[in-house]
Scaffold this active site. Structure first.
Site, PDB file in Angstrom:
ATOM      1  N   SER A 245     -11.498  -6.936   6.936  1.00  0.00           N
ATOM      2  CA  SER A 245     -12.683  -6.529   6.186  1.00  0.00           C
ATOM      3  C   SER A 245     -13.127  -7.694   5.330  1.00  0.00           C
ATOM      4  CB  SER A 245     -12.365  -5.349   5.258  1.00  0.00           C
ATOM      5  OG  SER A 245     -12.218  -4.165   5.988  1.00  0.00           O
TER       6      SER A 245
ATOM      7  N   GLU B  10       0.246   4.182   0.659  1.00  0.00           N
ATOM      8  CA  GLU B  10      -0.333   5.283   1.428  1.00  0.00           C
ATOM      9  C   GLU B  10       0.720   5.912   2.328  1.00  0.00           C
ATOM     10  OE1 GLU B  10      -3.116   2.653   3.031  1.00  0.00           O
ATOM     11  OE2 GLU B  10      -4.327   2.645   1.205  1.00  0.00           O
TER      12      GLU B  10
ATOM     13  N   ARG C 141      -1.501  -7.043  12.334  1.00  0.00           N
ATOM     14  CA  ARG C 141      -2.465  -6.491  13.305  1.00  0.00           C
ATOM     15  C   ARG C 141      -2.997  -7.576  14.239  1.00  0.00           C
ATOM     16  NH1 ARG C 141      -5.986  -1.802  10.326  1.00  0.00           N
ATOM     17  NH2 ARG C 141      -4.197  -0.669   9.488  1.00  0.00           N
TER      18      ARG C 141
ATOM     19  N   ARG D 101       0.865  -1.196   0.000  1.00  0.00           N
ATOM     20  CA  ARG D 101       0.000   0.000   0.000  1.00  0.00           C
ATOM     21  C   ARG D 101       0.889   1.230   0.000  1.00  0.00           C
ATOM     22  NH1 ARG D 101      -5.574  -1.956   2.234  1.00  0.00           N
ATOM     23  NH2 ARG D 101      -5.385  -4.030   1.313  1.00  0.00           N
TER      24      ARG D 101
ATOM     25  N   ARG E  67      -0.270   1.652  13.264  1.00  0.00           N
ATOM     26  CA  ARG E  67      -0.911   0.430  12.775  1.00  0.00           C
ATOM     27  C   ARG E  67      -0.857   0.250  11.263  1.00  0.00           C
ATOM     28  NH1 ARG E  67      -5.030   4.088  13.317  1.00  0.00           N
ATOM     29  NH2 ARG E  67      -6.620   3.978  11.699  1.00  0.00           N
ATOM     30  N   HIS E  68      -0.129   1.122  10.578  1.00  0.00           N
ATOM     31  CA  HIS E  68      -0.011   0.983   9.122  1.00  0.00           C
ATOM     32  C   HIS E  68       1.424   0.704   8.682  1.00  0.00           C
ATOM     33  CE1 HIS E  68      -3.937   3.173   9.091  1.00  0.00           C
ATOM     34  NE2 HIS E  68      -4.143   2.357   8.065  1.00  0.00           N
TER      35      HIS E  68
ATOM     36  N   GLU F  93      -9.193  -1.744  13.235  1.00  0.00           N
ATOM     37  CA  GLU F  93      -9.745  -2.759  12.339  1.00  0.00           C
ATOM     38  C   GLU F  93      -8.729  -3.888  12.144  1.00  0.00           C
ATOM     39  OE1 GLU F  93     -10.873  -1.209   8.404  1.00  0.00           O
ATOM     40  OE2 GLU F  93     -10.106  -3.093   7.584  1.00  0.00           O
TER      41      GLU F  93
HETATM   42  P1  ATP Z   1      -7.416   0.741   7.520  1.00  0.00           P
HETATM   43  O1  ATP Z   1      -8.725   1.425   7.239  1.00  0.00           O
HETATM   44  O2  ATP Z   1      -7.222   0.377   8.959  1.00  0.00           O
HETATM   45  O3  ATP Z   1      -6.242   1.436   6.921  1.00  0.00           O
HETATM   46  P2  ATP Z   1      -8.159  -0.879   5.270  1.00  0.00           P
HETATM   47  O4  ATP Z   1      -9.642  -0.884   5.399  1.00  0.00           O
HETATM   48  O5  ATP Z   1      -7.527   0.031   4.299  1.00  0.00           O
HETATM   49  O6  ATP Z   1      -7.497  -0.651   6.735  1.00  0.00           O
HETATM   50  P3  ATP Z   1      -8.333  -3.446   3.999  1.00  0.00           P
HETATM   51  O7  ATP Z   1      -8.080  -3.035   2.608  1.00  0.00           O
HETATM   52  O8  ATP Z   1      -9.734  -3.677   4.428  1.00  0.00           O
HETATM   53  O9  ATP Z   1      -7.646  -2.372   4.977  1.00  0.00           O
HETATM   54  O10 ATP Z   1      -7.399  -4.717   4.318  1.00  0.00           O
HETATM   55  C1  ATP Z   1      -7.794  -5.791   5.153  1.00  0.00           C
HETATM   56  C2  ATP Z   1      -6.898  -5.880   6.379  1.00  0.00           C
HETATM   57  O11 ATP Z   1      -5.510  -5.882   6.018  1.00  0.00           O
HETATM   58  C3  ATP Z   1      -7.015  -4.697   7.338  1.00  0.00           C
HETATM   59  O12 ATP Z   1      -8.123  -4.827   8.179  1.00  0.00           O
HETATM   60  C4  ATP Z   1      -5.704  -4.767   8.080  1.00  0.00           C
HETATM   61  O13 ATP Z   1      -5.716  -5.757   9.092  1.00  0.00           O
HETATM   62  C5  ATP Z   1      -4.732  -5.211   6.991  1.00  0.00           C
HETATM   63  N1  ATP Z   1      -4.095  -4.031   6.407  1.00  0.00           N
HETATM   64  C6  ATP Z   1      -4.521  -3.287   5.377  1.00  0.00           C
HETATM   65  N2  ATP Z   1      -3.706  -2.253   5.119  1.00  0.00           N
HETATM   66  C7  ATP Z   1      -2.708  -2.348   6.015  1.00  0.00           C
HETATM   67  C8  ATP Z   1      -1.538  -1.577   6.271  1.00  0.00           C
HETATM   68  N3  ATP Z   1      -1.249  -0.492   5.521  1.00  0.00           N
HETATM   69  N4  ATP Z   1      -0.726  -1.951   7.291  1.00  0.00           N
HETATM   70  C9  ATP Z   1      -1.015  -3.041   8.023  1.00  0.00           C
HETATM   71  N5  ATP Z   1      -2.101  -3.799   7.846  1.00  0.00           N
HETATM   72  C10 ATP Z   1      -2.943  -3.476   6.842  1.00  0.00           C
HETATM   73 MG    MG Z   2     -10.933  -2.436   5.560  1.00  0.00          MG
END
Ligand code: ATP
Ligand code: MG
Length: 443
Positions: A369, A221, A417, A219, A227-228, A366
């Site tokens: 999802s 971002e 996580r 990602r 937590r990211h 979170e």
């Molecule tokens: P958040 O809103 O907390 O950034 P997200 O909704 O973008 O998460 P999803 O695309 O739903 O994340 O990905 C499913 C799962 O993968 C997340 O719930 C999380 O546990 C993990 N995850 C996603 N992006 C990240 C990240 N940048 N770092 C660590 N874990 C991640």
């Molecule tokens: Mg999500």
């Protein structure tokens, strides 16, 4: 001599009662040297624990005694000798050496303390991760992570899921977001995949029925949170002939199983981290999104309306509310507005504003999802268009919905996580060997 003969046992495998006069060789790091004049203790550390090597000046070769006294901490040695029961020593024995072989001397001073006596900053520890991993508390985290993944594989295999691997180099964005790392693929532009979503759905059309994958997601971002990560490990499933409630049940049962297995198989490492692990009770509470935003509105200054995403404060507020009510840290938020979930989340037929989607939460963040997916080609194409994406880029995916795609559902849970919340780690980087974030690209 083969190198394997440098070690007959790990330090924790030696039972002084059973071993008698048999020769034992241990290999590892010089953890500590305590020279008390007439007696010298060398603590040898290997992956699984420690052993005390005892040298009494009057009873042992003078040269060996002087050699042992001068060993430099963190050097690599192999010690051969016989063992004696010693209740005060680690693992209940001491090793009386006949030979000590110095295999690779460490430089001194060391870049960081490995005894756990000095608390180093996370950044310093990550810069010298190889040293940091020699600390009991850091090592314990990755032993637990191993048990977590082991339990995940066992649970999913036992439930009929096939392990798969899908490409990380892709031509299109999974969700059309901009948060992708572009790479050069020969003379074309490609991306590092942000999720196996599209591929695992294609496998449903391929008749694989239930699949899982444990793999990296990328990602791009620019977050700077606890937590990211920019590279994370995702545990993903997809299952045919299941709806969102069916896969929520698989998720909560898997989480409970993982906790149970870690408690059973990693008790020592939990103890090293001073964690008294509580297995979450299933089924988890299922809180509709509409009620979740009411909790936020009643308890904070935020005034959320239908279609708003949940801020960090909102997540904390809801998590605390649920914990106060139920004493449980895990729960689901279900029935999200269709507009804030990805195009592949299936809207309810009788109320398309609401999607058959969920997030699985832990008190402050979170974890996962998931959703039942759109399996009808035309609806999927429309939803892709409505989200401002170009369906042409998704043709490889869309066409698999035209020739027999079963209804299906799935989720993705972040491995880091999951481990982080299990261990109550302050920062996600603590549970990643070599984290990748905005600033960190090495080691
Ligand atoms: P958040 O809103 O907390 O950034 P997200 O909704 O973008 O998460 P999803 O695309 O739903 O994340 O990905 C499913 C799962 O993968 C997340 O719930 C999380 O546990 C993990 N995850 C996603 N992006 C990240 C990240 N940048 N770092 C660590 N874990 C991640
Ligand atoms: Mg999500």
């Amino acid at each position: 001599m083969s190198l394997a003969e440098l070690r007959t046992h790990y330090s924790t495998q030696v039972n002084p009662e059973e071993i008698g006069d048999e020769k034992v060789s241990l290999a590892g790091w010089v953890h500590e040297v305590r020279d008390l004049g007439g007696i010298c203790f060398v603590v040898l550390r290997d992956r699984d624990g420690r052993a005390q090597v005892t040298l009494v000046k009057k009873k042992i070769d003078r040269e060996l005694f002087n050699f042992a006294r001068k060993l430099i901490r963190e050097s690599i040695i192999s010690v051969t000798g016989t063992v004696k029961p010693e209740a005060k020593a680690p693992n209940g024995y001491e090793l009386i050496p006949e030979t000590i072989e110095l295999l690779n001397e460490a430089e001194s001073p060391l870049p960081m303390d490995t005894t756990g006596k000095v608390d180093a900053e996370l950044d310093t520890r990550l810069d010298s991760r190889y040293m940091d991993l020699r600390r009991e508390k850091s090592h314990a985290v990755f032993r637990i992570r191993h048990e977590v993944l082991n339990a995940v594989r066992t649970f999913l295999s036992n439930n009929g899921f096939l392990e798969t691997s899908t490409p990380k180099v892709v031509a299109t964005a999974t969700e059309g977001g901009t948060a992708l790392f572009p790479i050069t693929y020969f003379d074309r532009e490609a991306f590092l995949n942000q999720s196996p979503q599209l591929f695992k759905q294609i496998l449903m059309s391929g008749g694989m029925d239930r699949v899982f994958e444990i793999g990296p997601i990328f990602r791009a971002e620019e977050h700077d949170t606890r937590r990211h990560l920019n590279e994370a490990t995702s545990i993903d499933i997809e299952a045919s002939f299941m709806d969102h409630f069916d896969v929520m049940e698989i998720l909560e049962e898997m989480v409970a199983f993982v906790y149970t297995e870690v408690k059973k198989n990693a008790a020592q490492f939990l103890e090293d981290l001073e964690i008294d692990l509580q297995v979450p009770k299933t089924p988890f509470l299922k809180l509709p999104y509409s009620e979740a935003i009411e909790i936020v509105n009643a308890n904070t200054d935020e005034k959320l309306t239908w279609g708003d995403d949940l801020s960090t404060l909102a997540e904390h507020t809801i998590g605390q509310h649920v914990f106060d009510k139920t004493g449980e840290e895990h729960y689901f938020i279900i029935d999200w507005p269709s507009e804030i979930k990805p195009f592949y989340a299936l809207p309810y037929e009788n109320d398309p504003e609401i999607s058959k989607s969920f997030d699985m939460m832990h008190r402050t963040m979170e974890l996962s999802s998931g959703a039942q997916r759109v399996h009808q080609h035309d609806l999927l194409k429309t939803r892709i268009e409505n989200q401002g994406l170009d369906p042409d880029g998704f043709e490889f995916y869309l066409k698999t919905f035209r020739y027999g795609m079963p209804p299906h559902a799935g989720w993705g849970i972040g491995c880091e996580r999951l481990v982080m919340t299990m261990l109550g780690a302050e920062n996600i980087r603590d549970v990643v060997l070599f984290p990748r974030d905005r600033k960190r690209l090495s080691p």
